[in-house]
Design a protein around this motif. Sequence first.
Motif, mmCIF file in Angstrom:
data_model
loop_
_atom_site.group_PDB
_atom_site.id
_atom_site.type_symbol
_atom_site.label_atom_id
_atom_site.label_comp_id
_atom_site.label_asym_id
_atom_site.label_seq_id
_atom_site.Cartn_x
_atom_site.Cartn_y
_atom_site.Cartn_z
ATOM 1 N N GLY A 1 -93.317 3.353 -33.337
ATOM 2 C CA GLY A 1 -94.757 3.326 -33.547
ATOM 3 C C GLY A 1 -95.173 2.706 -34.861
ATOM 4 N N THR A 2 -94.490 3.065 -35.944
ATOM 5 C CA THR A 2 -94.816 2.541 -37.276
ATOM 6 C C THR A 2 -94.547 1.042 -37.349
ATOM 7 N N GLU A 3 -93.378 0.615 -36.857
ATOM 8 C CA GLU A 3 -93.035 -0.818 -36.876
ATOM 9 C C GLU A 3 -94.028 -1.624 -36.054
ATOM 10 N N LYS A 4 -94.387 -1.107 -34.889
ATOM 11 C CA LYS A 4 -95.327 -1.806 -34.017
ATOM 12 C C LYS A 4 -96.682 -1.960 -34.706
ATOM 13 N N GLU A 5 -97.156 -0.893 -35.320
ATOM 14 C CA GLU A 5 -98.444 -0.933 -36.015
ATOM 15 C C GLU A 5 -98.427 -1.942 -37.155
ATOM 16 N N LYS A 6 -97.356 -1.928 -37.956
ATOM 17 C CA LYS A 6 -97.241 -2.874 -39.077
ATOM 18 C C LYS A 6 -97.159 -4.313 -38.572
ATOM 19 N N LEU B 1 -98.393 -5.520 -35.750
ATOM 20 C CA LEU B 1 -99.697 -5.923 -35.227
ATOM 21 C C LEU B 1 -100.691 -6.196 -36.354
ATOM 22 N N GLN B 2 -100.511 -5.563 -37.509
ATOM 23 C CA GLN B 2 -101.412 -5.767 -38.638
ATOM 24 C C GLN B 2 -101.027 -6.980 -39.482
ATOM 25 N N GLY C 1 -98.000 -9.138 -38.915
ATOM 26 C CA GLY C 1 -97.172 -10.173 -38.316
ATOM 27 C C GLY C 1 -95.688 -9.989 -38.593
ATOM 28 N N ILE C 2 -94.943 -11.054 -38.399
ATOM 29 C CA ILE C 2 -93.481 -11.014 -38.430
ATOM 30 C C ILE C 2 -92.937 -10.587 -39.790
ATOM 31 N N THR C 3 -93.661 -10.797 -40.867
ATOM 32 C CA THR C 3 -93.164 -10.390 -42.188
ATOM 33 C C THR C 3 -92.878 -8.893 -42.242
ATOM 34 N N ALA C 4 -93.574 -8.106 -41.429
ATOM 35 C CA ALA C 4 -93.338 -6.661 -41.380
ATOM 36 C C ALA C 4 -91.959 -6.326 -40.828
ATOM 37 N N LEU C 5 -91.314 -7.279 -40.155
ATOM 38 C CA LEU C 5 -90.022 -7.015 -39.514
ATOM 39 C C LEU C 5 -88.852 -7.732 -40.176
#
Length: 77
Positions: A43-48, A50-51, A53-57
């Motif tokens: 949930g946290t990864e998905k939210e980040k 969506l907010q 983009g790919i830099t969150a991953l």
Amino acid sequence: MSRKLLEQKEWEYYLYEDNDTIELSVPIARPNPGFDVIHILDGTEKEKYLQTGITALENRIADMKVNFYDYKMNSWR
């Protein structure tokens, strides 16, 4: 709903959406014969993602390349 490609960088990562989940796939050539390393975003990864983009991953992708045995792996064969 069928699996939909959200984003990709050839031979680096692929992001798919299927129903309400987002799957991250990272191809690795070694060990032979090569694998797609798979991670379902929590949930946290998905939210980040969506907010921002790919830099969150980026950290997750780096971990998947190094610690691939800790993830689901699909052989290229």
